[in-house]
Design a protein around this motif. Sequence first.
Motif, PDB file in Angstrom:
ATOM      1  N   LYS A 184       0.853  -1.212   0.000  1.00 50.76           N
ATOM      2  CA  LYS A 184       0.000   0.000   0.000  1.00 50.76           C
ATOM      3  C   LYS A 184       0.880   1.251   0.000  1.00 50.76           C
ATOM      4  O   LYS A 184       0.582   2.232  -0.665  1.00 50.76           O
ATOM      5  CB  LYS A 184      -0.917   0.013   1.229  1.00 50.76           C
ATOM      6  CG  LYS A 184      -2.018  -1.041   1.189  1.00 50.76           C
ATOM      7  CD  LYS A 184      -3.311  -0.430   0.650  1.00 50.76           C
ATOM      8  CE  LYS A 184      -4.482  -1.395   0.566  1.00 50.76           C
ATOM      9  NZ  LYS A 184      -4.221  -2.722   0.031  1.00 50.76           N
ATOM     10  N   LYS A 185       1.958   1.173   0.755  1.00 54.04           N
ATOM     11  CA  LYS A 185       2.900   2.302   0.814  1.00 54.04           C
ATOM     12  C   LYS A 185       3.536   2.548  -0.561  1.00 54.04           C
ATOM     13  O   LYS A 185       3.735   3.688  -0.986  1.00 54.04           O
ATOM     14  CB  LYS A 185       4.023   2.001   1.819  1.00 54.04           C
ATOM     15  CG  LYS A 185       3.882   2.705   3.142  1.00 54.04           C
ATOM     16  CD  LYS A 185       5.216   2.577   3.887  1.00 54.04           C
ATOM     17  CE  LYS A 185       5.102   3.022   5.319  1.00 54.04           C
ATOM     18  NZ  LYS A 185       6.324   2.702   6.069  1.00 54.04           N
ATOM     19  N   VAL A 186       3.888   1.446  -1.212  1.00 48.74           N
ATOM     20  CA  VAL A 186       4.491   1.559  -2.555  1.00 48.74           C
ATOM     21  C   VAL A 186       3.487   2.210  -3.507  1.00 48.74           C
ATOM     22  O   VAL A 186       3.823   3.104  -4.287  1.00 48.74           O
ATOM     23  CB  VAL A 186       4.924   0.172  -3.090  1.00 48.74           C
ATOM     24  CG1 VAL A 186       5.520   0.295  -4.487  1.00 48.74           C
ATOM     25  CG2 VAL A 186       5.930  -0.472  -2.142  1.00 48.74           C
ATOM     26  N   GLN A 187       2.228   1.759  -3.404  1.00 49.31           N
ATOM     27  CA  GLN A 187       1.182   2.344  -4.251  1.00 49.31           C
ATOM     28  C   GLN A 187       1.034   3.836  -3.982  1.00 49.31           C
ATOM     29  O   GLN A 187       0.835   4.631  -4.900  1.00 49.31           O
ATOM     30  CB  GLN A 187      -0.151   1.626  -4.003  1.00 49.31           C
ATOM     31  CG  GLN A 187      -0.153   0.202  -4.542  1.00 49.31           C
ATOM     32  CD  GLN A 187      -1.364  -0.617  -4.088  1.00 49.31           C
ATOM     33  OE1 GLN A 187      -2.121  -0.190  -3.210  1.00 49.31           O
ATOM     34  NE2 GLN A 187      -1.527  -1.785  -4.680  1.00 49.31           N
ATOM     35  N   LYS A 203      -1.959  -1.587  -8.298  1.00 48.01           N
ATOM     36  CA  LYS A 203      -1.470  -2.967  -8.443  1.00 48.01           C
ATOM     37  C   LYS A 203      -0.557  -3.388  -7.299  1.00 48.01           C
ATOM     38  O   LYS A 203       0.123  -2.563  -6.698  1.00 48.01           O
ATOM     39  CB  LYS A 203      -0.672  -3.099  -9.747  1.00 48.01           C
ATOM     40  CG  LYS A 203      -1.541  -3.081 -10.993  1.00 48.01           C
ATOM     41  CD  LYS A 203      -0.655  -3.236 -12.211  1.00 48.01           C
ATOM     42  CE  LYS A 203      -1.492  -3.198 -13.485  1.00 48.01           C
ATOM     43  NZ  LYS A 203      -0.645  -3.060 -14.669  1.00 48.01           N
ATOM     44  N   ILE A 204      -0.525  -4.703  -7.067  1.00 44.87           N
ATOM     45  CA  ILE A 204       0.494  -5.244  -6.159  1.00 44.87           C
ATOM     46  C   ILE A 204       1.787  -5.304  -6.973  1.00 44.87           C
ATOM     47  O   ILE A 204       1.805  -5.904  -8.054  1.00 44.87           O
ATOM     48  CB  ILE A 204       0.090  -6.651  -5.650  1.00 44.87           C
ATOM     49  CG1 ILE A 204      -1.193  -6.536  -4.811  1.00 44.87           C
ATOM     50  CG2 ILE A 204       1.229  -7.296  -4.859  1.00 44.87           C
ATOM     51  CD1 ILE A 204      -1.780  -7.861  -4.373  1.00 44.87           C
ATOM     52  N   PRO A 205       2.846  -4.638  -6.492  1.00 44.66           N
ATOM     53  CA  PRO A 205       4.038  -4.483  -7.341  1.00 44.66           C
ATOM     54  C   PRO A 205       4.895  -5.748  -7.442  1.00 44.66           C
ATOM     55  O   PRO A 205       6.034  -5.790  -6.969  1.00 44.66           O
ATOM     56  CB  PRO A 205       4.809  -3.342  -6.665  1.00 44.66           C
ATOM     57  CG  PRO A 205       4.405  -3.418  -5.233  1.00 44.66           C
ATOM     58  CD  PRO A 205       3.009  -3.958  -5.183  1.00 44.66           C
ATOM     59  N   ASN A 258      10.406 -17.019  -8.630  1.00 43.35           N
ATOM     60  CA  ASN A 258       9.061 -17.256  -9.181  1.00 43.35           C
ATOM     61  C   ASN A 258       8.446 -16.009  -9.808  1.00 43.35           C
ATOM     62  O   ASN A 258       7.354 -16.060 -10.361  1.00 43.35           O
ATOM     63  CB  ASN A 258       8.119 -17.791  -8.097  1.00 43.35           C
ATOM     64  CG  ASN A 258       8.489 -19.206  -7.704  1.00 43.35           C
ATOM     65  OD1 ASN A 258       9.132 -19.914  -8.494  1.00 43.35           O
ATOM     66  ND2 ASN A 258       8.111 -19.627  -6.505  1.00 43.35           N
ATOM     67  N   GLY A 259       9.112 -14.925  -9.674  1.00 39.41           N
ATOM     68  CA  GLY A 259       8.602 -13.699 -10.278  1.00 39.41           C
ATOM     69  C   GLY A 259       9.564 -12.566  -9.991  1.00 39.41           C
ATOM     70  O   GLY A 259      10.653 -12.782  -9.438  1.00 39.41           O
ATOM     71  N   LYS A 260       9.191 -11.361 -10.391  1.00 44.63           N
ATOM     72  CA  LYS A 260      10.062 -10.202 -10.186  1.00 44.63           C
ATOM     73  C   LYS A 260       9.242  -8.944  -9.914  1.00 44.63           C
ATOM     74  O   LYS A 260       8.039  -8.908 -10.169  1.00 44.63           O
ATOM     75  CB  LYS A 260      10.950  -9.986 -11.419  1.00 44.63           C
ATOM     76  CG  LYS A 260      10.218  -9.363 -12.603  1.00 44.63           C
ATOM     77  CD  LYS A 260      11.101  -9.219 -13.822  1.00 44.63           C
ATOM     78  CE  LYS A 260      12.052  -8.054 -13.774  1.00 44.63           C
ATOM     79  NZ  LYS A 260      11.419  -6.735 -13.923  1.00 44.63           N
ATOM     80  N   PHE A 261       9.941  -7.922  -9.440  1.00 44.61           N
ATOM     81  CA  PHE A 261       9.319  -6.604  -9.259  1.00 44.61           C
ATOM     82  C   PHE A 261       9.182  -5.924 -10.609  1.00 44.61           C
ATOM     83  O   PHE A 261       9.984  -6.175 -11.506  1.00 44.61           O
ATOM     84  CB  PHE A 261      10.229  -5.695  -8.419  1.00 44.61           C
ATOM     85  CG  PHE A 261      10.473  -6.134  -7.024  1.00 44.61           C
ATOM     86  CD1 PHE A 261       9.432  -6.182  -6.092  1.00 44.61           C
ATOM     87  CD2 PHE A 261      11.753  -6.462  -6.597  1.00 44.61           C
ATOM     88  CE1 PHE A 261       9.683  -6.550  -4.777  1.00 44.61           C
ATOM     89  CE2 PHE A 261      12.005  -6.849  -5.292  1.00 44.61           C
ATOM     90  CZ  PHE A 261      10.966  -6.897  -4.391  1.00 44.61           C
ATOM     91  N   PRO A 262       8.224  -4.983 -10.726  1.00 39.76           N
ATOM     92  CA  PRO A 262       8.291  -4.100 -11.891  1.00 39.76           C
ATOM     93  C   PRO A 262       9.570  -3.257 -11.781  1.00 39.76           C
ATOM     94  O   PRO A 262      10.075  -3.028 -10.679  1.00 39.76           O
ATOM     95  CB  PRO A 262       7.033  -3.233 -11.782  1.00 39.76           C
ATOM     96  CG  PRO A 262       6.497  -3.436 -10.413  1.00 39.76           C
ATOM     97  CD  PRO A 262       7.098  -4.677  -9.840  1.00 39.76           C
TER      98      PRO A 262
END
Length: 577
Positions: A184-187, A203-205, A258-262
């Motif tokens: 939420k803070k990132v958003q 979005k969830i980053p 399994n994934g990455k950040f934008p």
Amino acid sequence: MSKDKNQDLKQEKRKKSNKRDKSKVEHNHWADQIASEVKKRVEEDPKLKKAVKETGYYLIYDEKTPSGIIHVGSGRGWVIHDVVAKAMRKIGINAKFVLSSDDIDPYDKPNKELDESWNKYLGMPFRNIPSPVEGYENFAEYYFMLCVEKFEELGIEAEIESTGEQYEKGVFNKAIKTILDNHKKVQDVYKEMYGDDVEAGKKIPFNVICENCGKIATTLSTDWDPKTEMISYECRKDVVEWASGCDHKGKISPYNGNGKFPWKVEWPAKWISKGVVCEYAGKDHFTKGGSRSFGVKLCHELFDFPPPYPSTRFMTGKGYEFFQIGGKKMSTSKGRGVSFVEMTKILPANLIRFLLIKPRPNAVIDFDPYDDNNITFLYDRYDKAERIYFDIDKADEKEKKIQSRIYELSYVGEIPNKIPTQIPLKFAAIVIQIAMNNEEKAIEILQNMKHLPEKLEGAERHSVLQRLNDAKRWINKFASDNNKFQLNEKINASELKFDHKVKKALQLVVKRLEEKTWQDKELHDEFYKICEKLELENKEFFKGAYILLIGKEKGPLLAKFVLAVGLDKFRDLVKQL
Ligand SMILES: [Zn+2]
């Protein structure tokens, strides 16, 4: 703005102006200035100090997405980081330059070198796409290796990393948890910087690699459960326009690859996870609202950690300026700029480094090898720096220090004990053309002219050959017609209709050449004496000489040219008149 922040800002500005004053006194090269500034910063900041203590080294970091042929502009950053690392080592710091391949990034637009059959991979991480050329593990490795394999030749000392592998190894796991727990803070940071409507603000980053179709660009994270530490996602058709998802829905751990950040979130996550103390990037990243300013803000607000130099906690700083090779002629002929690899086919390593190391990172470099002045000045300036380094040319203290340092940082390998014989590029080009592209013949000409010693071996011979080859490349590929010529074998005397005075003057030159060994300046004066004696206009004499030698009215400086051509050849042509 809080009071604290205000004070920090003031303090930063004060430090900056101090630094300016100091650098005026010290006359240091910019790489050395950056090195001491980074050192000071780490020593003064307990968090950075701790990070460096944990890794055991000062990390200078750079990264590049291996989506295709890598443009020459990125090479500027690699050389900047390399020299900063070298400057740090010089002041006793254990510095490491790491270049990471962002190979877990998605293939997001068709690579122009490949046909349409590759479009099925759009949306997948580069490291999971096959290599277009056999012998490489994957797409990312192929394009990255094209550049990296030139590093040794260019004297760039870098450790190569794979960002995908770093994710797999769990290097970013801690940052993943912090960011997902605080998404939420990132958003909010997104909204604060780009407005309430920005997509990323909702979005969830984090982008999961779809377990069904392997694409990463098509997934949307729908939920993060901080207790089970599992992330829910959907692989959808409407996430990006250029790739279509498979409708799979899943739940998976976000850790270990399994994934990455934008990208915007990934950048600061890397700084914190790896303890990066210095990382430049192209100035386009440093614009207001650009990825660097986002990273700087997130770094401070979420992690309470200072971003790497040249940014500070509250200031984005400045990235490096554009670096282009070829001006209009080259970029239009191929529809794109010159690639990093192609650069090595234009200039030798020392000159490439010199071109990049001499100007400060914030100066534009636009080098055009088709411009005769551009290329000859570059060589001449390099030669000058070399002469200053070896105390052959006098310079004031400041100039001596800066030029010597530029030379040191430009030189690939160990600098010899004595100055290599210099042959200015333009002169080398004349000699190699007289020698009809034969280096051995060119060396013989230079030896006859006493420009080279009778015995030419080892490093000395190597550097002469290098310059002759550079001259050959320049003449054959880039030079304008003004610098090109072909020495006449035979002339048609009746067609040329030489004035009898010109003929007489040229015969006198032969006579003078037979009398003794001449220096070019002395011979030049002699030409004027001959003209005076025969009451011949100088202009007519020079014109006649060039027509005799190369069939053109103009050519290289005549005295040196005639000496390079040699008595035998010159006499042979004059006899045909
Ligand atoms: Zn899928």
